[in-house]
Scaffold this motif. Sequence first.
Motif, PDB file in Angstrom:
ATOM      1  N   PRO A  85       3.600  -9.207  -9.839  1.00 38.47           N
ATOM      2  CA  PRO A  85       2.942 -10.150 -11.064  1.00 38.47           C
ATOM      3  C   PRO A  85       1.912  -9.367 -11.616  1.00 38.47           C
ATOM      4  O   PRO A  85       1.255  -8.469 -11.368  1.00 38.47           O
ATOM      5  CB  PRO A  85       2.311 -11.234  -9.837  1.00 38.47           C
ATOM      6  CG  PRO A  85       2.208 -10.264  -8.630  1.00 38.47           C
ATOM      7  CD  PRO A  85       3.084  -9.285  -8.451  1.00 38.47           C
ATOM      8  N   GLU A  86       1.766 -10.083 -12.950  1.00 38.32           N
ATOM      9  CA  GLU A  86       0.625  -9.519 -13.724  1.00 38.32           C
ATOM     10  C   GLU A  86      -0.541  -9.605 -13.243  1.00 38.32           C
ATOM     11  O   GLU A  86      -0.957 -10.242 -12.486  1.00 38.32           O
ATOM     12  CB  GLU A  86       0.724 -10.611 -15.042  1.00 38.32           C
ATOM     13  CG  GLU A  86      -0.001 -10.186 -16.113  1.00 38.32           C
ATOM     14  CD  GLU A  86      -0.080 -10.977 -17.320  1.00 38.32           C
ATOM     15  OE1 GLU A  86       0.539 -12.161 -17.322  1.00 38.32           O
ATOM     16  OE2 GLU A  86      -0.809 -10.904 -18.522  1.00 38.32           O
ATOM     17  N   GLY A  87      -1.383  -8.549 -13.594  1.00 38.31           N
ATOM     18  CA  GLY A  87      -2.585  -8.388 -13.376  1.00 38.31           C
ATOM     19  C   GLY A  87      -3.005  -7.313 -12.136  1.00 38.31           C
ATOM     20  O   GLY A  87      -3.895  -6.931 -11.648  1.00 38.31           O
ATOM     21  N   GLU A  88      -1.949  -7.081 -11.311  1.00 33.41           N
ATOM     22  CA  GLU A  88      -1.718  -6.454 -10.110  1.00 33.41           C
ATOM     23  C   GLU A  88      -2.231  -4.721 -10.565  1.00 33.41           C
ATOM     24  O   GLU A  88      -1.741  -4.448 -11.582  1.00 33.41           O
ATOM     25  CB  GLU A  88      -0.778  -6.308  -9.324  1.00 33.41           C
ATOM     26  CG  GLU A  88      -0.778  -7.614  -8.351  1.00 33.41           C
ATOM     27  CD  GLU A  88       0.091  -7.517  -7.244  1.00 33.41           C
ATOM     28  OE1 GLU A  88       0.342  -8.486  -6.437  1.00 33.41           O
ATOM     29  OE2 GLU A  88       0.919  -6.443  -6.943  1.00 33.41           O
ATOM     30  N   ASN A  89      -2.745  -4.050  -9.654  1.00 34.28           N
ATOM     31  CA  ASN A  89      -2.724  -2.552  -9.693  1.00 34.28           C
ATOM     32  C   ASN A  89      -1.719  -1.993  -8.981  1.00 34.28           C
ATOM     33  O   ASN A  89      -1.316  -2.815  -7.927  1.00 34.28           O
ATOM     34  CB  ASN A  89      -4.238  -1.952  -9.115  1.00 34.28           C
ATOM     35  CG  ASN A  89      -5.425  -2.773  -9.825  1.00 34.28           C
ATOM     36  OD1 ASN A  89      -5.434  -2.880 -11.132  1.00 34.28           O
ATOM     37  ND2 ASN A  89      -6.459  -2.900  -9.378  1.00 34.28           N
ATOM     38  N   LEU A  90      -1.075  -0.854  -9.485  1.00 33.54           N
ATOM     39  CA  LEU A  90       0.188  -0.619  -8.687  1.00 33.54           C
ATOM     40  C   LEU A  90       0.111   1.244  -8.930  1.00 33.54           C
ATOM     41  O   LEU A  90      -0.559   1.597  -9.833  1.00 33.54           O
ATOM     42  CB  LEU A  90       1.412  -1.045  -9.436  1.00 33.54           C
ATOM     43  CG  LEU A  90       1.519  -1.017 -10.946  1.00 33.54           C
ATOM     44  CD1 LEU A  90       2.444   0.456 -11.160  1.00 33.54           C
ATOM     45  CD2 LEU A  90       2.191  -2.024 -11.298  1.00 33.54           C
ATOM     46  N   VAL A  91       1.034   1.593  -8.072  1.00 35.00           N
ATOM     47  CA  VAL A  91       1.053   3.023  -7.882  1.00 35.00           C
ATOM     48  C   VAL A  91       2.528   3.529  -7.846  1.00 35.00           C
ATOM     49  O   VAL A  91       3.220   2.845  -7.077  1.00 35.00           O
ATOM     50  CB  VAL A  91       0.138   3.565  -6.608  1.00 35.00           C
ATOM     51  CG1 VAL A  91       0.694   5.155  -6.342  1.00 35.00           C
ATOM     52  CG2 VAL A  91      -1.161   3.254  -6.549  1.00 35.00           C
ATOM     53  N   LEU A  92       2.899   4.271  -8.876  1.00 34.80           N
ATOM     54  CA  LEU A  92       4.299   4.950  -8.900  1.00 34.80           C
ATOM     55  C   LEU A  92       4.116   6.404  -8.253  1.00 34.80           C
ATOM     56  O   LEU A  92       3.238   7.023  -8.360  1.00 34.80           O
ATOM     57  CB  LEU A  92       4.863   4.923 -10.290  1.00 34.80           C
ATOM     58  CG  LEU A  92       4.888   3.617 -10.833  1.00 34.80           C
ATOM     59  CD1 LEU A  92       5.457   3.865 -12.432  1.00 34.80           C
ATOM     60  CD2 LEU A  92       5.515   2.372 -10.029  1.00 34.80           C
ATOM     61  N   ASN A  93       5.036   6.564  -7.437  1.00 31.31           N
ATOM     62  CA  ASN A  93       4.961   7.998  -6.721  1.00 31.31           C
ATOM     63  C   ASN A  93       6.187   9.144  -7.020  1.00 31.31           C
ATOM     64  O   ASN A  93       7.490   8.689  -7.653  1.00 31.31           O
ATOM     65  CB  ASN A  93       5.517   7.945  -5.025  1.00 31.31           C
ATOM     66  CG  ASN A  93       4.363   7.157  -4.620  1.00 31.31           C
ATOM     67  OD1 ASN A  93       2.997   7.380  -4.549  1.00 31.31           O
ATOM     68  ND2 ASN A  93       4.594   5.798  -3.928  1.00 31.31           N
ATOM     69  N   CYS A  94       5.868  10.226  -6.961  1.00 29.26           N
ATOM     70  CA  CYS A  94       6.790  11.415  -7.460  1.00 29.26           C
ATOM     71  C   CYS A  94       6.536  12.449  -6.918  1.00 29.26           C
ATOM     72  O   CYS A  94       5.223  12.790  -6.493  1.00 29.26           O
ATOM     73  CB  CYS A  94       6.444  11.652  -8.870  1.00 29.26           C
ATOM     74  SG  CYS A  94       7.102  13.222  -9.641  1.00 29.26           S
ATOM     75  N   SER A  95       7.313  13.119  -5.976  1.00 26.17           N
ATOM     76  CA  SER A  95       7.498  14.231  -5.233  1.00 26.17           C
ATOM     77  C   SER A  95       8.345  15.288  -5.733  1.00 26.17           C
ATOM     78  O   SER A  95       9.376  15.118  -6.229  1.00 26.17           O
ATOM     79  CB  SER A  95       7.677  13.815  -3.839  1.00 26.17           C
ATOM     80  OG  SER A  95       9.240  13.340  -3.732  1.00 26.17           O
TER      81      SER A  95
END
Lengths: 112, 113
Positions: free
Chosen positions: A14-24
Amino acid sequence: KQEVTQIPAALSVPEGENLVLNCSFTDSAIYNLQWFRQDPGKGLTSLLLIQSSQREQTSGRLNASLDKSSGRSTLYIAASQPGDSATYLCAVLDQGAQKLVFGQGTRLTINP
Amino acid sequence: NAGVTQTPKFRVLKTGQSMTLLCAQDMNHEYMYWYRQDPGMGLRLIHYSVGEGTTAKGEVPDGYNVSRLKKQNFLLGLESAAPSQTSVYFCASSYSGRGNEQFFGPGTRLTVL
């Protein structure tokens, strides 16, 4: 051979959330790491570049970190907006600084 | 400053036909690259160039040729197109002084029937 993996393949929040995308990545001998954004049917837009000697880079609501020893990078997006919806790609450049190897991307959807 | 431009944007070919994709950049970048993007395969490097008059093979070079006669242009040729070459082709350029950050063009969507 360098391999780049991005998890998850898709993410909906949902809009407003903080998020993390991962890369390895499998080979820590890299020159730099680059995060891109790709909108449907469009080209790639460079978001952040982290040199191998750096730990993080910031641009606006985006912050990317790099841990070469563990072969990981994260892209943090603060206060997400519907306009952030796109596919995010991570890519590493080999130490010869000539070949960029891409992950498969994370398709991000921000719901209003 | 147009950045990286690609010509054409779309093209449909029949098997066996030939064509040339043009990439141009106005940023005076040394390095230029051609990639293809396919569902499930991601972006893969076809050929690249580290300077005018030089070219090198990438990960998937078979069936393609390239030329870099001028620093600002990088051409990708298909001599005898095959259905397996149906893809979206992206050109990119970079400059060592900017940490080799790569900048991409808008892409060419090619269909080979």
